[in-house]
Every structure is written in structure tokens, then in C-alpha cells.
Motif scaffolding. Structure first.
Motif, PDB file in Angstrom:
ATOM      1  N   VAL A   1      24.955  68.097 -29.583  1.00 34.82           N
ATOM      2  CA  VAL A   1      25.388  66.876 -29.018  1.00 34.82           C
ATOM      3  C   VAL A   1      26.585  67.146 -28.331  1.00 34.82           C
ATOM      4  O   VAL A   1      27.283  67.246 -28.958  1.00 34.82           O
ATOM      5  CB  VAL A   1      25.305  65.499 -30.071  1.00 34.82           C
ATOM      6  N   ARG A   2      26.580  66.404 -27.061  1.00 33.53           N
ATOM      7  CA  ARG A   2      27.592  67.029 -26.409  1.00 33.53           C
ATOM      8  C   ARG A   2      28.380  65.719 -26.135  1.00 33.53           C
ATOM      9  O   ARG A   2      27.536  65.258 -25.391  1.00 33.53           O
ATOM     10  CB  ARG A   2      27.247  68.295 -25.311  1.00 33.53           C
ATOM     11  N   ASN A   3      29.342  65.701 -26.318  1.00 35.38           N
ATOM     12  CA  ASN A   3      29.826  64.445 -25.846  1.00 35.38           C
ATOM     13  C   ASN A   3      31.346  64.580 -25.259  1.00 35.38           C
ATOM     14  O   ASN A   3      32.245  65.533 -25.245  1.00 35.38           O
ATOM     15  CB  ASN A   3      30.947  63.989 -27.427  1.00 35.38           C
TER      16      ASN A   3
ATOM     17  N   ASN B   1      27.853  60.676 -25.979  1.00 31.41           N
ATOM     18  CA  ASN B   1      27.233  61.091 -25.414  1.00 31.41           C
ATOM     19  C   ASN B   1      25.828  62.001 -24.617  1.00 31.41           C
ATOM     20  O   ASN B   1      25.253  60.840 -24.805  1.00 31.41           O
ATOM     21  CB  ASN B   1      26.117  61.218 -27.145  1.00 31.41           C
TER      22      ASN B   1
ATOM     23  N   ARG C   1      19.607  60.619 -29.905  1.00 32.34           N
ATOM     24  CA  ARG C   1      20.800  61.595 -30.177  1.00 32.34           C
ATOM     25  C   ARG C   1      22.128  60.975 -29.092  1.00 32.34           C
ATOM     26  O   ARG C   1      22.695  60.984 -29.018  1.00 32.34           O
ATOM     27  CB  ARG C   1      20.849  62.880 -30.353  1.00 32.34           C
ATOM     28  N   LEU C   2      21.439  60.432 -27.597  1.00 31.17           N
ATOM     29  CA  LEU C   2      21.988  60.828 -26.971  1.00 31.17           C
ATOM     30  C   LEU C   2      22.224  59.253 -26.135  1.00 31.17           C
ATOM     31  O   LEU C   2      22.017  57.774 -26.225  1.00 31.17           O
ATOM     32  CB  LEU C   2      21.956  60.873 -25.397  1.00 31.17           C
TER      33      LEU C   2
END
Lengths: 235, 235
Positions: A128-130, A135, A191-192
Motif C-alpha cells: 500500500v502506498r501512502n 492510502n 486497503r485504500l
DNA sequence: CGCCATTTGTGCGTATGTATC
DNA sequence: GGATACATACGCACAAATGGC
């Protein structure tokens, strides 16, 4: 280093520093031969390489011309992970967290897609890219274990590609990419931070080693408002 | 046609028909020299071209190896209009209608973006792409009149790029592309069959001639569900 | 391990063709 | 037509990587 590469680098440098100005004509092949004490064929190889990399344009009967600088800046071509692009475009870094790391037998849809034997072992990784506390990107990677042995969660937290090329010494050859919008899935929601977006932009990525063997399949799922993709296409 | 191109095409054909199988080794350069009655340099140029186009991979000391077929299929690289891509992917053709064709002074945002003098004349063209009875893509093109003189509505209905290259003899050099999602605008609503999609995928395209002069800015606005973009990236 | 044959990579010199001005 | 510049093609020599013996 090969002579034609030295000439290439020297010429590239002289264009970057502005010694050879944009739009101007480079010295002729014959002149460059004398200047670098090389044969014509060697000079030509250097010039071909410069053209391939977007520095110059050759014109039969006229000469070789320096292209404008801004063309070279946006070299997002080639195989770069999208988070890298994203980070460089915004001028800030993204925090990556590994949400899941497992070793599984390839599901049938994946085996078929990648041309794998049934029950081939693959790593499945969710990252996951925060960005700015939200996110916004979910990457789901599948790597064939035989081709990328020794992958760990620690490596996944940094750069997997770097590991493959530097540690394993494997050469990545090419990637097929597809970009499309898809309906949000349950996984995306979990997740996002999706707000009320109903769609995500999905980049699927099939990546191959130099012999043509596929070692990776990845889906990069982006929140609609945070997605951007750039590249430069050349004739 | 140049000899090395002939050899290139012959070899490519033999790979496509399966005469040279995927993963197999091509004859050595020396053998090909005799087979095609060419010098080694000429054979090597053909092989270099094959590698550049993704047909084969050369290996120092080992040989030249045929890559798997599926790599070559998706060659959407380079500069192609997106409607072409779209059409070829679905195996059907798209109907294009020119919704608007006018000659205007470049608006300030455009002049700034393209580096034009104020009041430069540009063509502004709206084209709608209809697929299966629905309008799903809206292209808005701006062409600098001085660089693309004589453009007409009739030409816009066919291929503008073809006109530029064949009729005007101008060479297109490279394009900067960006893909992102945007909110639907009034214009989108009026031209497209949007159902209740609130977003469109927008591809912006800045296209340049070989001297580095920009002659085109285009926005290609796609309904979310009908958008897809593919390419092959190589190292 | 070294040696050797094979194969691709680099470099040079030369001759001729073709596009531009 | 002539001068200049890039494009193609040939032949040769040696370097470097690979793989078998």
C-alpha cells in the motif's frame, strides 16, 4: 568502456552543458572522426545511440541536429515502477507498507496468464502506498519463486527490482502494460482510503526476463483522483 | 530497399510463420552471411534491428535467440492516434464525425502551454468517436495553422497525421502524453453518451516536429468503461 | 584448471549510393 | 554539376564471453 560509448557520453555531456546548443548542427562525421581519432563507423555508432536516446536527430544530406533539452527531461519511458514516477512527479516520496506477504501456489487464472505449470510456487505481495496520510495505491505483485528466489518482506519494503537486478543479477528485458478503469473491489475498499469513488485505475504489468520468461504479474490499483501516467513516444 | 532491411524482413517472417521457433537459436552471423550473401556488418545490422523491435535477444558468446511470439503483438509503442489503438484492439473500426471545425486565435492558456505568440492562429477541431452506436470518445485537437496549413474538415474526417506526413512532408518526431482521470465537463455531456459516469479518462498529447517545434495539442476524452491503454516498455 | 573452437562485440579502412544545398 | 553530409555495404583484425574438452 567501448570507444563509441565514450564518444556518446562526451557528446551527450556537451549537449547537456549547452556547449552544443539546441537546434544547432553537430560537427560532421568526418570532423568528429578527427576530433575523437576514431573511424567513421565508430562515430556513426555513437551518433545512432544519441538519436536512439533522444538527444539528436540525423538528417540525410544535411547533418545531425541537437534536439531541445526538454525532450530529454521527461524520460519516463522504459520500465519504471509507477510509484517511482508518481513520487518524482510530485517531488515527494511515498511511504510504502507491505500489507501482505505470502508464498502460495499460483491460482489457475494466474498460471494460465503467465504460462506456468499448475502448482508453481509464487510470492504474492500486497503493498500500500501512502501519500499525505492517505492510502491511495494498492500494488498486488506475483513473482515466480524459482525465478526470484529469496524474496523477503524486508526486500519488498524497499525495491524488488533493485534486488532482482543487483542481487540476483537477472536482467529485466521488457514489460507489457495495460491501463484501464475498473470497478472498486472489496480488497480495494479494505486497503485504500477510497472516499466515495466507485472506480479505480488499474495498471496491469507483465514483466519478462531477457530470455522471454515471465517472472512477474502485477496489478497496481490507483484511486481515480491520484492517478497520472506520463510518457514520451518517439517515431 | 536496403539489404539489411531485406534480411530483417525475411528473418522476421520466418519467425512469424514459426519456421524459427520461439526460444530457439538463430543461425550464427557467419552462417547468415553465406545464406544471404552479405557481409557480417550487414547481417549484424539486420539482427540489431530485430532485437530493437523485440523479435530476438542477442547474447555475447552464445548466439541470437528467438523471443516468444506474444511479445510482438502489442506493439502500440510510438506515436499512434488513440482511436487507432482502440480500433485495432477491438478488431472493429470506429466511426468518426467532426463535430466542430474552426479557425481561432489561440486562447491564452493554450498559447502559454505551447509557447506561441499571442493571437497565433490555430485550428480547433472536435471529433467524436462512435462505437457500437454510442459516442464514447471526444477528441479536441489544436493545430498551429502555420505549421499545418490547409487543414480541412474533410481531412479531419480521415487521418490528420497522414496528411501531415504524406501531403505536407513534415516529419513528426515525438509526443508527450499524459493520462489522468478528470471530472466530466459540460462539453463531455453534450458530445458523449455518458450514462451516469462522473469521470472521464483524459489523454493529453503534445506533439512535436523534428526540430522540436510543437504543432499540436490534443485532449482525448474517453468514457471510463471504454478506455484502455497498452504498451510495451523495453530496457 | 587451462586450452580451444564458436559466437557476438568493437574498431578500422575503403568504396559507393543518395539526399541536400 | 559539384561539394558536402549521411547511408549502405564489404572485408579484415582482434577482443570478450561462452561452453566443451
Amino acid at each position: 568502456m567501448a570507444k563509441y560509448r565514450q564518444i556518446y557520453e562526451r557528446l551527450a555531456e556537451r549537449m547537456k552543458t549547452g556547449e552544443y546548443e539546441a537546434e544547432s548542427k553537430l560537427p560532421s562525421e568526418t570532423e568528429l572522426m578527427h576530433e575523437y581519432e576514431a573511424s567513421r563507423g565508430t562515430v556513426r555508432k555513437a551518433l545512432d545511440l544519441l538519436q536512439e536516446h533522444g538527444y539528436v536527430r540525423k538528417h540525410h544530406g544535411k547533418g545531425v541536429f541537437v534536439l531541445r533539452r526538454d525532450q530529454i527531461e521527461f524520460q519516463f519511458n522504459g520500465i519504471v515502477s509507477f510509484s517511482e514516477i508518481y513520487a518524482s512527479m510530485l517531488g515527494r516520496s511515498i511511504e510504502t507498507s507491505v500489507a501482505s506477504f505470502e508464498e502460495i501456489e499460483a491460482p489457475s487464472w494466474l498460471a494460465e496468464r503467465m504460462g506456468l505449470e499448475p502448482a508453481t510456487l509464487v510470492y504474492r505481495i500486497e503493498r500500500v502506498r501512502n501519500f499525505d496520510g492517505e492510502n491511495v495505491i494498492l500494488d498486488v505483485n506475483y513473482f515466480v519463486k524459482d525465478l526470484v528466489p529469496g524474496l523477503t518482506k524486508q526486500i519488498a519494503e524497499h525495491s524488488i527490482y533493485q534486488y532482482i537486478e543487483r542481487e540476483l543479477g537477472q536482467q529485466i528485458s521488457y514489460a507489457k502494460r495495460k491501463i484501464a478503469a475498473e470497478d472498486v473491489t472489496e480488497l480495494d475498499r479494505s486497503r485504500l482510503d477510497l472516499h466515495d469513488y466507485e472506480y479505480v485505475i488499474v495498471i496491469t504489468n507483465d514483466t519478462f526476463l531477457y530470455e522471454g520468461r515471465q517472472f512477474e504479474y502485477t496489478e497496481s490499483r490507483h484511486r481515480l483522483d491520484k492517478f497520472q501516467f506520463s510518457d514520451v513516444a518517439r517515431r
